[in-house]
Design a protein around this motif. Sequence first.
Motif, PDB file in Angstrom:
ATOM      1  N   CYS A 140       0.808  -1.225   0.000  1.00 10.02           N
ATOM      2  CA  CYS A 140       0.000   0.000   0.000  1.00 10.02           C
ATOM      3  C   CYS A 140       0.834   1.264   0.000  1.00 10.02           C
ATOM      4  CB  CYS A 140      -0.947   0.017   1.197  1.00 10.02           C
ATOM      5  SG  CYS A 140      -0.108   0.222   2.801  1.00 10.02           S
ATOM      6  N   GLN A 141       2.177   1.127   0.137  1.00  6.67           N
ATOM      7  CA  GLN A 141       3.073   2.287   0.136  1.00  6.67           C
ATOM      8  C   GLN A 141       2.684   3.323   1.196  1.00  6.67           C
ATOM      9  OE1 GLN A 141       5.989   2.676  -1.775  1.00  6.67           O
ATOM     10  NE2 GLN A 141       5.559   0.492  -2.055  1.00  6.67           N
ATOM     11  N   GLY A 142       2.188   2.825   2.326  1.00  5.33           N
ATOM     12  CA  GLY A 142       1.882   3.716   3.439  1.00  5.33           C
ATOM     13  C   GLY A 142       0.484   4.292   3.444  1.00  5.33           C
ATOM     14  N   SER A 143      -0.345   3.969   2.428  1.00  2.98           N
ATOM     15  CA  SER A 143      -1.706   4.508   2.395  1.00  2.98           C
ATOM     16  C   SER A 143      -2.635   3.804   3.371  1.00  2.98           C
ATOM     17  CB  SER A 143      -2.278   4.401   0.981  1.00  2.98           C
ATOM     18  OG  SER A 143      -2.572   3.036   0.660  1.00  2.98           O
ATOM     19  N   CYS A 144      -2.260   2.620   3.822  1.00  2.00           N
ATOM     20  CA  CYS A 144      -3.044   1.795   4.754  1.00  2.00           C
ATOM     21  C   CYS A 144      -4.247   1.129   4.081  1.00  2.00           C
ATOM     22  CB  CYS A 144      -3.531   2.587   5.970  1.00  2.00           C
ATOM     23  SG  CYS A 144      -2.223   3.442   6.878  1.00  2.00           S
ATOM     24  N   CYS A 145      -4.480   1.427   2.799  1.00  2.00           N
ATOM     25  CA  CYS A 145      -5.652   0.899   2.094  1.00  2.00           C
ATOM     26  C   CYS A 145      -5.240  -0.190   1.102  1.00  2.00           C
ATOM     27  CB  CYS A 145      -6.371   2.006   1.328  1.00  2.00           C
ATOM     28  SG  CYS A 145      -6.869   3.406   2.345  1.00  2.00           S
ATOM     29  N   GLN A 146      -6.196  -1.043   0.803  1.00  2.00           N
ATOM     30  CA  GLN A 146      -5.964  -1.996  -0.264  1.00  2.00           C
ATOM     31  C   GLN A 146      -5.748  -1.241  -1.571  1.00  2.00           C
ATOM     32  OE1 GLN A 146      -8.769  -5.179  -0.727  1.00  2.00           O
ATOM     33  NE2 GLN A 146      -8.919  -5.582   1.487  1.00  2.00           N
ATOM     34  N   PRO A 147      -4.879  -1.751  -2.455  1.00  2.00           N
ATOM     35  CA  PRO A 147      -4.666  -1.082  -3.740  1.00  2.00           C
ATOM     36  C   PRO A 147      -5.982  -0.859  -4.477  1.00  2.00           C
ATOM     37  CG  PRO A 147      -3.034  -2.803  -3.422  1.00  2.00           C
ATOM     38  CD  PRO A 147      -4.013  -2.941  -2.289  1.00  2.00           C
ATOM     39  N   GLY A 148      -6.141   0.341  -5.027  1.00  2.00           N
ATOM     40  CA  GLY A 148      -7.366   0.685  -5.738  1.00  2.00           C
ATOM     41  C   GLY A 148      -8.433   1.300  -4.858  1.00  2.00           C
ATOM     42  N   THR A 149      -8.202   1.375  -3.543  1.00  2.00           N
ATOM     43  CA  THR A 149      -9.166   2.002  -2.632  1.00  2.00           C
ATOM     44  C   THR A 149      -8.492   3.176  -1.934  1.00  2.00           C
ATOM     45  OG1 THR A 149      -8.607   0.653  -0.691  1.00  2.00           O
ATOM     46  CG2 THR A 149     -10.206  -0.256  -2.251  1.00  2.00           C
ATOM     47  N   GLU A 150      -9.287   3.979  -1.240  1.00  2.00           N
ATOM     48  CA  GLU A 150      -8.752   5.125  -0.523  1.00  2.00           C
ATOM     49  C   GLU A 150      -9.610   5.391   0.706  1.00  2.00           C
ATOM     50  OE1 GLU A 150     -10.973   8.587  -3.190  1.00  2.00           O
ATOM     51  OE2 GLU A 150      -8.834   8.195  -3.452  1.00  2.00           O
ATOM     52  N   PRO A 151      -9.099   6.189   1.659  1.00  2.00           N
ATOM     53  CA  PRO A 151      -9.894   6.493   2.860  1.00  2.00           C
ATOM     54  C   PRO A 151     -11.162   7.254   2.491  1.00  2.00           C
ATOM     55  CG  PRO A 151      -7.575   7.052   3.200  1.00  2.00           C
ATOM     56  CD  PRO A 151      -7.744   6.762   1.742  1.00  2.00           C
ATOM     57  N   GLU A 152     -12.201   7.081   3.308  1.00  2.00           N
ATOM     58  CA  GLU A 152     -13.461   7.779   3.113  1.00  2.00           C
ATOM     59  C   GLU A 152     -13.703   8.740   4.271  1.00  2.00           C
ATOM     60  OE1 GLU A 152     -16.481   4.849   2.830  1.00  2.00           O
ATOM     61  OE2 GLU A 152     -15.852   4.132   0.837  1.00  2.00           O
ATOM     62  N   ARG A 153     -14.317   9.869   3.958  1.00  2.00           N
ATOM     63  CA  ARG A 153     -14.613  10.843   5.008  1.00  2.00           C
ATOM     64  C   ARG A 153     -15.583  10.248   6.011  1.00  2.00           C
ATOM     65  NH1 ARG A 153     -17.466  16.731   4.330  1.00  2.00           N
ATOM     66  NH2 ARG A 153     -19.304  15.393   4.132  1.00  2.00           N
ATOM     67  N   CYS A 154     -15.288  10.474   7.289  1.00  2.00           N
ATOM     68  CA  CYS A 154     -16.154   9.939   8.352  1.00  2.00           C
ATOM     69  C   CYS A 154     -17.512  10.611   8.259  1.00  2.00           C
ATOM     70  CB  CYS A 154     -15.510  10.194   9.715  1.00  2.00           C
ATOM     71  SG  CYS A 154     -16.527   9.655  11.106  1.00  2.00           S
ATOM     72  N   ASP A 155     -18.580   9.790   8.224  1.00  2.00           N
ATOM     73  CA  ASP A 155     -19.922  10.346   8.096  1.00  2.00           C
ATOM     74  C   ASP A 155     -20.521  10.778   9.425  1.00  2.00           C
ATOM     75  OD1 ASP A 155     -20.195   7.872   9.169  1.00  2.00           O
ATOM     76  OD2 ASP A 155     -21.342   7.007   7.517  1.00  2.00           O
ATOM     77  N   VAL A 156     -19.790  10.546  10.524  1.00  2.00           N
ATOM     78  CA  VAL A 156     -20.287  10.975  11.832  1.00  2.00           C
ATOM     79  C   VAL A 156     -19.802  12.386  12.153  1.00  2.00           C
ATOM     80  CG1 VAL A 156     -20.211  10.510  14.319  1.00  2.00           C
ATOM     81  CG2 VAL A 156     -20.474   8.629  12.705  1.00  2.00           C
ATOM     82  N   CYS A 157     -18.494  12.616  11.992  1.00  2.00           N
ATOM     83  CA  CYS A 157     -17.938  13.935  12.305  1.00  2.00           C
ATOM     84  C   CYS A 157     -17.790  14.807  11.074  1.00  2.00           C
ATOM     85  CB  CYS A 157     -16.599  13.798  13.012  1.00  2.00           C
ATOM     86  SG  CYS A 157     -15.284  13.097  11.964  1.00  2.00           S
ATOM     87  N   GLY A 158     -18.120  14.266   9.892  1.00  2.00           N
ATOM     88  CA  GLY A 158     -18.011  15.050   8.669  1.00  2.00           C
ATOM     89  C   GLY A 158     -16.585  15.361   8.266  1.00  2.00           C
ATOM     90  N   GLY A 159     -15.624  14.597   8.778  1.00  2.00           N
ATOM     91  CA  GLY A 159     -14.234  14.807   8.412  1.00  2.00           C
ATOM     92  C   GLY A 159     -13.469  15.716   9.355  1.00  2.00           C
ATOM     93  N   SER A 160     -14.149  16.242  10.383  1.00  2.00           N
ATOM     94  CA  SER A 160     -13.453  17.144  11.304  1.00  2.00           C
ATOM     95  C   SER A 160     -12.602  16.384  12.325  1.00  2.00           C
ATOM     96  CB  SER A 160     -14.465  18.014  12.050  1.00  2.00           C
ATOM     97  OG  SER A 160     -15.251  17.228  12.948  1.00  2.00           O
ATOM     98  N   GLY A 161     -12.945  15.138  12.569  1.00  2.00           N
ATOM     99  CA  GLY A 161     -12.219  14.344  13.566  1.00  2.00           C
ATOM    100  C   GLY A 161     -12.719  14.552  14.977  1.00  2.00           C
ATOM    101  N   HIS A 162     -13.708  15.460  15.172  1.00  2.00           N
ATOM    102  CA  HIS A 162     -14.210  15.764  16.507  1.00  2.00           C
ATOM    103  C   HIS A 162     -15.736  15.823  16.489  1.00  2.00           C
ATOM    104  CE1 HIS A 162     -10.094  17.357  16.431  1.00  2.00           C
ATOM    105  NE2 HIS A 162     -10.062  17.079  17.729  1.00  2.00           N
TER     106      HIS A 162
END
Length: 369
Positions: A140-162
């Motif tokens: 994954c070269q450090g992306s932590c995701c399976q090849p061909g996928t990517e992280p998704e924005r959290c639908d609870v915090c809307g991407g703010s992390g809080h």
Amino acid sequence: MADHYDVLGVSREASAEEIKKAYRKLARRLHPDVNATPEAAEEFKNVTHAYDVLSDPEQRRRYDMGGDEQMGGFGGFGGFGDVFEAFFGAAGGGGRQGRPRSRRAKGEDALVRLSLELGDVVFGTRREVEIDTAVLCDTCQGSCCQPGTEPERCDVCGGSGHVQRQVRSLLGNVVTQQPCGSCQGFGTRIPHPCTTCQGQGRVRSRRTVGLDIPAGVETGLRLQLPGSGEVGPAGGPNGDLYVEVHVEPHAVFSRESDDLLATLEVSMTDAILGTTTSIDGLDGAVELEIRPGIQSGDVLKIADRGITGLRSKRRGDLRVAVQVVTPTKVDHKTRQLVEELATRTKAPDPRLAEHQQGLFSKLRDRFRA
């Protein structure tokens, strides 16, 4: 106040997982980043508070026993609650949002110990050091995701992390900001983690690092290689590698600062007559001249045949202390020759030597130039 179960739309027998799913579903629709209306902000506040109570087993138990209604008796402190809201911000998004936490972080430093021979430190040397540490995941070269996928924005915090949570206290309702429990504060989730590194972006592996050992190193010295330690989570920057040096004892030579020290055994006849000999130094042969009449404890100094200084880059000296060896067994003819020598030289009777000229004094100070 509305019933918490009704607010989340679940039954009183709902499991913890059902409560969590209901909260996430409502949060996607009511979060201030998605719905900016005042009504949605108020409803989101109530939904978050209901989830805080029902997701905690002890708070849920007290609530089911009527504890929440008892706490409601502190409503008279609503004015103080307004003051706290002025400082901490309302749940509708007036509070200051922190940035989401980065998955990338610097890796830990690594420490290895390296044994060297005394000859290695005369001019320095190069070694290959093997370390067992974390390296970047090749998949994954450090992306932590399976090849061909990517992280998704959290639908609870809307991407703010809080997320903002309302806490009831003696002073009224206090709104606080906490890391989002759904994404652990990262603002994104990884729906398809890399199977090689289990979503860490790094794996453990043995690797070889080339290291130039400078001349003059000593036991206990640590050499630092910036950026050669373990890679950080999610492909973060490497930590540093520290190599602690241990110089093994030598059978012939010892060390004093940048000087090499040795002891040369000389026969009685060579001590009397003098001779020239060659010894094996750490960097090649060394010629020594034994002058006639040399004494035990005398020191022969050969300049610039010691260790190259770590900082000065100047070589120390080789200092060789002489030890005259007296034979313990002689045949009859040899004894006659020695007796004749004694008669000819008319040696004085044994006597105590003055302290400054004594053998023990010489032996003690033989390497002090």
